[in-house]
Design a protein around this motif. Structure first.
Motif, PDB file in Angstrom:
ATOM      1  N   GLN A 162       9.691 -59.068 -56.357  1.00 46.24           N
ATOM      2  CA  GLN A 162      10.438 -57.880 -55.948  1.00 46.24           C
ATOM      3  C   GLN A 162      10.879 -57.988 -54.492  1.00 46.24           C
ATOM      4  O   GLN A 162      11.993 -57.569 -54.143  1.00 46.24           O
ATOM      5  CB  GLN A 162       9.600 -56.619 -56.159  1.00 46.24           C
ATOM      6  CG  GLN A 162      10.326 -55.316 -55.852  1.00 46.24           C
ATOM      7  CD  GLN A 162      11.543 -55.077 -56.733  1.00 46.24           C
ATOM      8  OE1 GLN A 162      11.658 -55.653 -57.822  1.00 46.24           O
ATOM      9  NE2 GLN A 162      12.457 -54.236 -56.283  1.00 46.24           N
ATOM     10  N   LYS A 163      10.039 -58.561 -53.644  1.00 50.76           N
ATOM     11  CA  LYS A 163      10.407 -58.756 -52.236  1.00 50.76           C
ATOM     12  C   LYS A 163      11.568 -59.734 -52.119  1.00 50.76           C
ATOM     13  O   LYS A 163      12.513 -59.512 -51.338  1.00 50.76           O
ATOM     14  CB  LYS A 163       9.200 -59.276 -51.450  1.00 50.76           C
ATOM     15  CG  LYS A 163       9.480 -59.592 -49.985  1.00 50.76           C
ATOM     16  CD  LYS A 163       9.870 -58.353 -49.203  1.00 50.76           C
ATOM     17  CE  LYS A 163      10.035 -58.666 -47.727  1.00 50.76           C
ATOM     18  NZ  LYS A 163      10.494 -57.487 -46.955  1.00 50.76           N
ATOM     19  N   MET A 168      17.389 -61.104 -51.402  1.00 52.95           N
ATOM     20  CA  MET A 168      18.605 -61.604 -52.039  1.00 52.95           C
ATOM     21  C   MET A 168      19.709 -60.562 -52.010  1.00 52.95           C
ATOM     22  O   MET A 168      20.892 -60.884 -51.846  1.00 52.95           O
ATOM     23  CB  MET A 168      18.313 -62.008 -53.488  1.00 52.95           C
ATOM     24  CG  MET A 168      17.513 -63.283 -53.650  1.00 52.95           C
ATOM     25  SD  MET A 168      16.731 -63.457 -55.298  1.00 52.95           S
ATOM     26  CE  MET A 168      18.060 -63.011 -56.395  1.00 52.95           C
ATOM     27  N   ALA A 169      19.332 -59.305 -52.171  1.00 49.89           N
ATOM     28  CA  ALA A 169      20.328 -58.234 -52.204  1.00 49.89           C
ATOM     29  C   ALA A 169      21.132 -58.156 -50.916  1.00 49.89           C
ATOM     30  O   ALA A 169      22.305 -57.747 -50.927  1.00 49.89           O
ATOM     31  CB  ALA A 169      19.642 -56.895 -52.479  1.00 49.89           C
ATOM     32  N   TYR A 170      20.530 -58.562 -49.803  1.00 45.83           N
ATOM     33  CA  TYR A 170      21.259 -58.545 -48.532  1.00 45.83           C
ATOM     34  C   TYR A 170      22.452 -59.502 -48.562  1.00 45.83           C
ATOM     35  O   TYR A 170      23.455 -59.279 -47.874  1.00 45.83           O
ATOM     36  CB  TYR A 170      20.324 -58.904 -47.370  1.00 45.83           C
ATOM     37  CG  TYR A 170      19.465 -57.753 -46.919  1.00 45.83           C
ATOM     38  CD1 TYR A 170      19.952 -56.787 -46.029  1.00 45.83           C
ATOM     39  CD2 TYR A 170      18.148 -57.619 -47.366  1.00 45.83           C
ATOM     40  CE1 TYR A 170      19.157 -55.720 -45.610  1.00 45.83           C
ATOM     41  CE2 TYR A 170      17.351 -56.556 -46.960  1.00 45.83           C
ATOM     42  CZ  TYR A 170      17.865 -55.615 -46.084  1.00 45.83           C
ATOM     43  OH  TYR A 170      17.087 -54.555 -45.675  1.00 45.83           O
ATOM     44  N   SER A 207      17.145 -61.653 -65.698  1.00 46.61           N
ATOM     45  CA  SER A 207      16.085 -61.311 -64.743  1.00 46.61           C
ATOM     46  C   SER A 207      15.647 -62.517 -63.907  1.00 46.61           C
ATOM     47  O   SER A 207      15.379 -63.586 -64.469  1.00 46.61           O
ATOM     48  CB  SER A 207      14.876 -60.765 -65.501  1.00 46.61           C
ATOM     49  OG  SER A 207      13.848 -60.441 -64.606  1.00 46.61           O
ATOM     50  N   PRO A 208      15.654 -62.375 -62.581  1.00 47.76           N
ATOM     51  CA  PRO A 208      15.776 -61.144 -61.795  1.00 47.76           C
ATOM     52  C   PRO A 208      17.189 -60.847 -61.268  1.00 47.76           C
ATOM     53  O   PRO A 208      17.342 -60.032 -60.365  1.00 47.76           O
ATOM     54  CB  PRO A 208      14.850 -61.439 -60.623  1.00 47.76           C
ATOM     55  CG  PRO A 208      15.056 -62.904 -60.371  1.00 47.76           C
ATOM     56  CD  PRO A 208      15.238 -63.522 -61.741  1.00 47.76           C
ATOM     57  N   LEU A 209      18.216 -61.490 -61.801  1.00 49.41           N
ATOM     58  CA  LEU A 209      19.567 -61.319 -61.278  1.00 49.41           C
ATOM     59  C   LEU A 209      20.274 -60.136 -61.937  1.00 49.41           C
ATOM     60  O   LEU A 209      20.383 -60.070 -63.159  1.00 49.41           O
ATOM     61  CB  LEU A 209      20.401 -62.586 -61.505  1.00 49.41           C
ATOM     62  CG  LEU A 209      19.860 -63.891 -60.913  1.00 49.41           C
ATOM     63  CD1 LEU A 209      20.760 -65.047 -61.295  1.00 49.41           C
ATOM     64  CD2 LEU A 209      19.725 -63.785 -59.402  1.00 49.41           C
ATOM     65  N   THR A 210      20.775 -59.231 -61.094  1.00 51.96           N
ATOM     66  CA  THR A 210      21.581 -58.116 -61.594  1.00 51.96           C
ATOM     67  C   THR A 210      23.062 -58.462 -61.448  1.00 51.96           C
ATOM     68  O   THR A 210      23.426 -59.502 -60.885  1.00 51.96           O
ATOM     69  CB  THR A 210      21.281 -56.824 -60.811  1.00 51.96           C
ATOM     70  OG1 THR A 210      21.754 -56.982 -59.459  1.00 51.96           O
ATOM     71  CG2 THR A 210      19.801 -56.502 -60.802  1.00 51.96           C
ATOM     72  N   LEU A 211      23.898 -57.565 -61.930  1.00 45.36           N
ATOM     73  CA  LEU A 211      25.341 -57.794 -61.876  1.00 45.36           C
ATOM     74  C   LEU A 211      25.810 -58.062 -60.454  1.00 45.36           C
ATOM     75  O   LEU A 211      26.643 -58.954 -60.217  1.00 45.36           O
ATOM     76  CB  LEU A 211      26.078 -56.584 -62.457  1.00 45.36           C
ATOM     77  CG  LEU A 211      27.613 -56.678 -62.484  1.00 45.36           C
ATOM     78  CD1 LEU A 211      28.058 -57.792 -63.420  1.00 45.36           C
ATOM     79  CD2 LEU A 211      28.220 -55.347 -62.920  1.00 45.36           C
ATOM     80  N   LEU A 212      25.284 -57.311 -59.495  1.00 46.26           N
ATOM     81  CA  LEU A 212      25.739 -57.462 -58.112  1.00 46.26           C
ATOM     82  C   LEU A 212      25.090 -58.642 -57.398  1.00 46.26           C
ATOM     83  O   LEU A 212      25.406 -58.918 -56.238  1.00 46.26           O
ATOM     84  CB  LEU A 212      25.516 -56.167 -57.328  1.00 46.26           C
ATOM     85  CG  LEU A 212      26.419 -55.008 -57.759  1.00 46.26           C
ATOM     86  CD1 LEU A 212      26.025 -53.722 -57.040  1.00 46.26           C
ATOM     87  CD2 LEU A 212      27.891 -55.334 -57.503  1.00 46.26           C
TER      88      LEU A 212
END
Length: 392
Positions: A162-163, A168-170, A207-212
């Motif tokens: 999760q961390k 990655m989201a950044y 998982s763990p990759l989302t669309l964005l």
């Protein structure tokens, strides 16, 4: 003999159902020709990158068609296929040919139409870049490849998954922010104010990759004009010199094994380019990397030598790779924000690098940029190309 890029062109990335692959290249080519301030007759050969034209447009032998379309009938023209690195491979071969004295001036570029092809054909076409015997038959597609990479990265470097997802989201937040201000980008005017939570909560793809966390399918074309130093000086303008190039290859994932998160072929290609340019990663002012997925940008930056293994995720979250950070990465939005028309992606990175080094990328200019590096990945670490560009 030094080799320079003297002109660049690029279509807007997005959806172009009414244009063929040949049309998209031609649009970018004529923009590059005008930018170079040369005549059509000066172009002696065409190096064209395309991945899956036979699946999306029903055309495979495209090089002669693009030459004829732009008015250069009968000149040498060749299509290069290296999956997502197709036009980067073409660029490197063009540079080598000019440097060897075969030509004074050539055009390089690429085109792809995956968005117009639709999700089913686009996904099937992209999957041909993985091993057709051991990977595709198991149902593996590219979200699966990089989901595996993300999970192994978390395990290898002892980061809670999760961390890692948050860090990655950044990458997505940054690249969408920059794509939103780039008029050539697929997501121009969109997603410029994403938050980490938006990325984490978008639809799960693998998982763990989302669309964005994923780059989009895209239609588009790009082109650059490459010339030797003598010709570049004769036509004037602001030449951007090719300081170094590198290329390496990799095999099936089961053979790469744990090295998937170290991207060894990329490490080899980057080191090759640095040796030729006689510089180190510390000399590079900004980078265009192959961020097909958020974890891919992180892995790339480590393999290229900009960060130690297992640390680029932290640097990204801390803003080191932002436009005002120590190492700006993908100031044009990258594949995630700008789009990824596979065969055109490599020379679209060159487009951005040249515009930045000429101080013409007005919507997101890197301050005082003198040296840039591009990175293109074909397949699951199967074809890697790195290019270093600079100005006097």
């Amino acid at each position: 003999m030094r080799v320079a890029v003297i002109g660049v062109g690029m279509t807007k990335f997005g959806k172009h159902p009414d244009k063929s692959l040949v049309d998209l290249f031609a649009d970018a080519f004529f923009e590059a020709l005008e930018d170079a301030n040369i005549e059509l007759k000066n172009v002696e050969a065409i190096y064209f990158g395309n991945f899956v034209g036979e699946m999306t447009d029903g055309s495979a032998n495209l090089s002669g068609f693009v030459a004829d379309e732009v008015g250069l009938k009968n000149i040498p023209a060749i299509r290069y296929e290296g999956a997502c690195a197709s036009s980067s491979v073409a660029f490197r071969e063009a540079v080598r040919a000019v440097k060897a004295g075969y030509y004074n001036c050539v055009a390089v570029g690429g085109a792809e139409k995956l968005l117009s092809a639709g999700t089913a054909i686009g996904t099937r076409a992209l999957a041909t870049a993985v091993d057709g015997v051991y990977e595709m038959t198991a149902g593996l597609t590219f979200p699966g490849v990089f989901a595996l990479a993300a999970r192994y990265y978390a395990k290898k470097y002892e980061i809670p998954l999760q961390k890692l997802r948050e860090m990655m989201a950044y990458v997505s937040v940054k690249n969408h922010k920059y794509g939103a201000v780039n008029p050539k980008a697929q997501f121009y005017g969109k997603y410029g104010d994403l938050k980490v939570e938006d990325v984490l909560n978008s639809r799960m793809i693998c998982s763990p990759l989302t669309l964005l966390d994923c780059c989009p399918m895209t239609d588009g074309g790009s082109a650059v004009i490459v010339a030797n130093e003598k010709f570049a000086k004769e036509v004037g303008g602001d030449p951007v010199y090719v300081l170094g190039t590198g290329q390496a290859s990799g095999g099936s994932l089961f053979r790469q094994g744990e090295d998937i998160i170290k991207a060894i072929p990329r490490k080899i290609a980057a080191e090759m380019a640095f040796r030729e340019a006689k510089i180190t990663p510390k000399d590079v002012d900004f980078v265009e990397v192959h961020d097909c997925f958020t974890i891919a940008e992180i892995i790339a930056l480590e393999a290229m030598g900009f960060f130690e293994y297992g640390t680029a995720c932290y640097a990204t979250a801390e803003g080191v790779t932002s436009i005002d950070g120590d190492l700006p990465v993908n100031p044009d939005g990258g594949l995630i924000g700008k789009g990824h028309p596979v065969g055109a992606t490599g020379t679209s990175q060159i487009y951005t690098a040249v515009k930045q080094l000429r101080n013409e990328f007005k919507w997101n200019q890197v301050k005082d940029a003198r040296i840039a590096m591009t990175d293109t990945l074909g397949g699951d670490f199967g074809t890697l190309v790195n290019i270093i560009l600079g100005v006097d």
